[in-house]
Write a protein that holds these residues in place. Structure first.
Motif, PDB file in Angstrom:
ATOM      1  N   HIS A   1      50.645 -56.595 -28.737  1.00  0.00           N
ATOM      2  CA  HIS A   1      52.037 -56.868 -29.107  1.00  0.00           C
ATOM      3  C   HIS A   1      52.111 -57.569 -30.465  1.00  0.00           C
ATOM      4  O   HIS A   1      52.987 -57.249 -31.282  1.00  0.00           O
ATOM      5  N   GLU A   2      51.192 -58.477 -30.718  1.00  0.00           N
ATOM      6  CA  GLU A   2      51.190 -59.191 -31.995  1.00  0.00           C
ATOM      7  C   GLU A   2      50.941 -58.225 -33.149  1.00  0.00           C
ATOM      8  O   GLU A   2      51.596 -58.306 -34.202  1.00  0.00           O
ATOM      9  N   GLU A   3      50.003 -57.302 -32.986  1.00  0.00           N
ATOM     10  CA  GLU A   3      49.731 -56.306 -34.026  1.00  0.00           C
ATOM     11  C   GLU A   3      50.944 -55.403 -34.238  1.00  0.00           C
ATOM     12  O   GLU A   3      51.298 -55.063 -35.372  1.00  0.00           O
ATOM     13  N   ALA A   4      51.588 -55.016 -33.149  1.00  0.00           N
ATOM     14  CA  ALA A   4      52.723 -54.092 -33.232  1.00  0.00           C
ATOM     15  C   ALA A   4      53.912 -54.714 -33.949  1.00  0.00           C
ATOM     16  O   ALA A   4      54.684 -54.007 -34.609  1.00  0.00           O
ATOM     17  N   MET A   5      54.099 -56.021 -33.823  1.00  0.00           N
ATOM     18  CA  MET A   5      55.250 -56.690 -34.440  1.00  0.00           C
ATOM     19  C   MET A   5      55.056 -56.963 -35.928  1.00  0.00           C
ATOM     20  O   MET A   5      55.999 -57.280 -36.641  1.00  0.00           O
ATOM     21  N   LYS A   6      53.852 -56.819 -36.408  1.00  0.00           N
ATOM     22  CA  LYS A   6      53.541 -57.102 -37.809  1.00  0.00           C
ATOM     23  C   LYS A   6      53.723 -55.837 -38.644  1.00  0.00           C
ATOM     24  O   LYS A   6      53.229 -54.761 -38.267  1.00  0.00           O
ATOM     25  N   GLU A   7      54.452 -55.926 -39.763  1.00  0.00           N
ATOM     26  CA  GLU A   7      54.697 -54.739 -40.584  1.00  0.00           C
ATOM     27  C   GLU A   7      53.375 -54.145 -41.072  1.00  0.00           C
ATOM     28  O   GLU A   7      52.515 -54.850 -41.601  1.00  0.00           O
ATOM     29  N   THR A   8      53.232 -52.834 -40.859  1.00  0.00           N
ATOM     30  CA  THR A   8      52.008 -52.127 -41.223  1.00  0.00           C
ATOM     31  C   THR A   8      52.303 -51.146 -42.345  1.00  0.00           C
ATOM     32  O   THR A   8      53.193 -50.301 -42.210  1.00  0.00           O
ATOM     33  N   PRO A   9      51.604 -51.215 -43.468  1.00  0.00           N
ATOM     34  CA  PRO A   9      51.903 -50.321 -44.599  1.00  0.00           C
ATOM     35  C   PRO A   9      51.576 -48.861 -44.288  1.00  0.00           C
ATOM     36  O   PRO A   9      50.750 -48.572 -43.402  1.00  0.00           O
TER      37      PRO A   9
ATOM     38  N   PRO B   1      49.997 -45.027 -39.943  1.00  0.00           N
ATOM     39  CA  PRO B   1      48.556 -45.029 -39.671  1.00  0.00           C
ATOM     40  C   PRO B   1      48.200 -44.272 -38.404  1.00  0.00           C
ATOM     41  O   PRO B   1      49.065 -43.850 -37.633  1.00  0.00           O
ATOM     42  N   ARG B   2      46.921 -44.114 -38.190  1.00  0.00           N
ATOM     43  CA  ARG B   2      46.431 -43.343 -37.047  1.00  0.00           C
ATOM     44  C   ARG B   2      46.851 -43.969 -35.727  1.00  0.00           C
ATOM     45  O   ARG B   2      46.991 -45.186 -35.614  1.00  0.00           O
ATOM     46  N   MET B   3      47.035 -43.100 -34.737  1.00  0.00           N
ATOM     47  CA  MET B   3      47.493 -43.533 -33.423  1.00  0.00           C
ATOM     48  C   MET B   3      46.430 -44.367 -32.723  1.00  0.00           C
ATOM     49  O   MET B   3      45.251 -44.002 -32.700  1.00  0.00           O
ATOM     50  N   LYS B   4      46.853 -45.488 -32.161  1.00  0.00           N
ATOM     51  CA  LYS B   4      45.969 -46.306 -31.338  1.00  0.00           C
ATOM     52  C   LYS B   4      46.830 -47.257 -30.517  1.00  0.00           C
ATOM     53  O   LYS B   4      48.023 -47.434 -30.798  1.00  0.00           O
TER      54      LYS B   4
ATOM     55  N   HIS C   1      55.481 -49.980 -30.685  1.00  0.00           N
ATOM     56  CA  HIS C   1      54.023 -50.002 -30.820  1.00  0.00           C
ATOM     57  C   HIS C   1      53.592 -50.185 -32.269  1.00  0.00           C
ATOM     58  O   HIS C   1      52.407 -50.332 -32.560  1.00  0.00           O
ATOM     59  N   LEU C   2      54.584 -50.146 -33.208  1.00  0.00           N
ATOM     60  CA  LEU C   2      54.277 -50.197 -34.632  1.00  0.00           C
ATOM     61  C   LEU C   2      55.530 -50.652 -35.387  1.00  0.00           C
ATOM     62  O   LEU C   2      56.651 -50.287 -34.998  1.00  0.00           O
ATOM     63  N   THR C   3      55.343 -51.430 -36.461  1.00  0.00           N
ATOM     64  CA  THR C   3      56.462 -51.843 -37.304  1.00  0.00           C
ATOM     65  C   THR C   3      56.283 -51.251 -38.707  1.00  0.00           C
ATOM     66  O   THR C   3      55.549 -51.810 -39.536  1.00  0.00           O
ATOM     67  N   PRO C   4      56.924 -50.118 -38.977  1.00  0.00           N
ATOM     68  CA  PRO C   4      56.774 -49.500 -40.292  1.00  0.00           C
ATOM     69  C   PRO C   4      57.759 -50.094 -41.305  1.00  0.00           C
ATOM     70  O   PRO C   4      58.847 -50.555 -40.923  1.00  0.00           O
ATOM     71  N   PRO C   5      57.435 -50.052 -42.593  1.00  0.00           N
ATOM     72  CA  PRO C   5      58.403 -50.427 -43.619  1.00  0.00           C
ATOM     73  C   PRO C   5      59.541 -49.404 -43.663  1.00  0.00           C
ATOM     74  O   PRO C   5      59.468 -48.336 -43.046  1.00  0.00           O
ATOM     75  N   ALA C   6      60.592 -49.713 -44.401  1.00  0.00           N
ATOM     76  CA  ALA C   6      61.710 -48.778 -44.556  1.00  0.00           C
ATOM     77  C   ALA C   6      61.236 -47.494 -45.246  1.00  0.00           C
ATOM     78  O   ALA C   6      60.433 -47.522 -46.178  1.00  0.00           O
TER      79      ALA C   6
END
Length: 316
Positions: A272-280, A265-268, A39-44
């Motif tokens: 799928h496109e948003e989830a695959m993109k790395e989120t700071p 970031p906050r839960m929401k 559901h989310l792609t976090p950085p290392a």
């Protein structure tokens, strides 16, 4: 007891008897790739990064919470715990109640896991109370069938669901003697995040009363974690004082503290496109928040929050 006076000296003033961080993550996608259904792609955010963080604050023990970006594959969790130090680290895992084998669950226990969190994203249950109850019951069954001394964690973004969840919890989870934990202030809000109708009396917000009843009766543990998920007033989050005091006054033996490092970031619900993109990650002043929280609690309450309560729940 009157609130303790905070001496602005070294970090040891915050943790004179040590301190537990009961909610943090490790993300190492190069070594352990994320789930394709995440559901989310976090950085290392590596073991070394967290070790630096806990030393900076003076944290002595921690509970590694399996990141949902890894799905129900706890291979990374079993590798991270010994790297962090099995004498000072426990873990909260994620399972698929239908697919995760008994042997794998026992391996998780041997590796330091002492509970599981319910992945509501997997069940598409973030907005559906009946699916949330189904997910909770399925995870509970796996714990009780194996007679494991584990806790169960579930956090819903729909706080109004607790009016119906509370009696369900009493009839299922509590009846089985399994400790139930919810993260991030149960996602009850401080006034800065409430709609105008609840700002003047935040105790009237949806879910407040049933959550407090469960805490007061000892049936629900609450993590005072991730203040940025429930308040806009960083870095001190001063409008959270009422909520901290409400939980502690309800039952000082059922509160825990967690950093939620590295501050996803906050839960929401994301596409799928948003989830695959790395989120700071969010930029959070953890020390400022801790010092603010410390001012609202007595010496006894602080020691319960940071040492005694988590030791009771996770040290076995």
């Amino acid at each position: 007891m009157a609130p303790a006076t905070l001496i602005e000296t070294e970090h040891s003033s915050l943790f004179p008897h040590g301190g537990w961080d009961t909610h943090h993550h490790i993300f190492d996608p190069e070594t352990f790739p994320y789930s394709p259904n995440r559901h989310l792609t976090p950085p290392a955010a590596t073991v070394q990064d967290f070790d630096d963080f806990r030393k900076k604050l003076g944290i002595t023990k921690s509970v590694l919470t399996h990141g949902l970006s890894y799905g129900d594959d706890c291979t990374s969790l079993k590798a991270f715990v010994p790297q962090l130090g099995q004498k000072v680290t426990r873990a909260i895992g994620v399972i698929d109640p239908e697919e995760t084998s008994d042997d794998e669950i026992r391996e998780m226990h041997a590796a330091g896991t002492r509970g599981i969190r319910v992945n509501l994203y997997r069940y598409r249950a973030m907005e559906d109370i009946n699916l949330q109850k189904k997910a909770l019951a399925a995870h509970l069954k796996r714990i009780t069938n194996l007679s494991l001394p584990w806790s169960l964690t579930m956090t819903t973004i729909r706080t109004e669901f607790w009016s119906e969840l509370a009696p369900f919890v009493l009839d299922t989870v509590i009846k089985e003697g399994v400790p139930l934990i919810t993260d991030h202030f149960a996602l009850l809000k401080a006034p800065s995040m409430l709609s105008p109708e609840f700002k003047s009396d935040p105790t009237k917000q949806p879910g407040f009363e049933p959550i407090m009843r469960l805490v007061r009766s000892g049936h629900l543990w609450v993590k005072l974690s991730a203040p940025y998920r429930v308040s806009e007033l960083k870095p001190d989050y001063e409008d959270l004082k009422f909520l901290v005091r409400a939980f502690v006054d309800a039952n000082k033996h059922r509160v825990l503290w967690g950093s939620d490092w590295p501050h996803t970031p906050r839960m929401k619900v994301r596409t799928h496109e948003e989830a695959m993109k790395e989120t700071p990650y969010m930029v959070i002043d953890d020390e400022a928040w801790l010092r603010s929280l410390r001012l609202w609690l007595s010496d006894e309450e602080w020691d319960l929050l940071m040492v005694q309560n988590p030791s009771k729940l996770f040290s076995h």
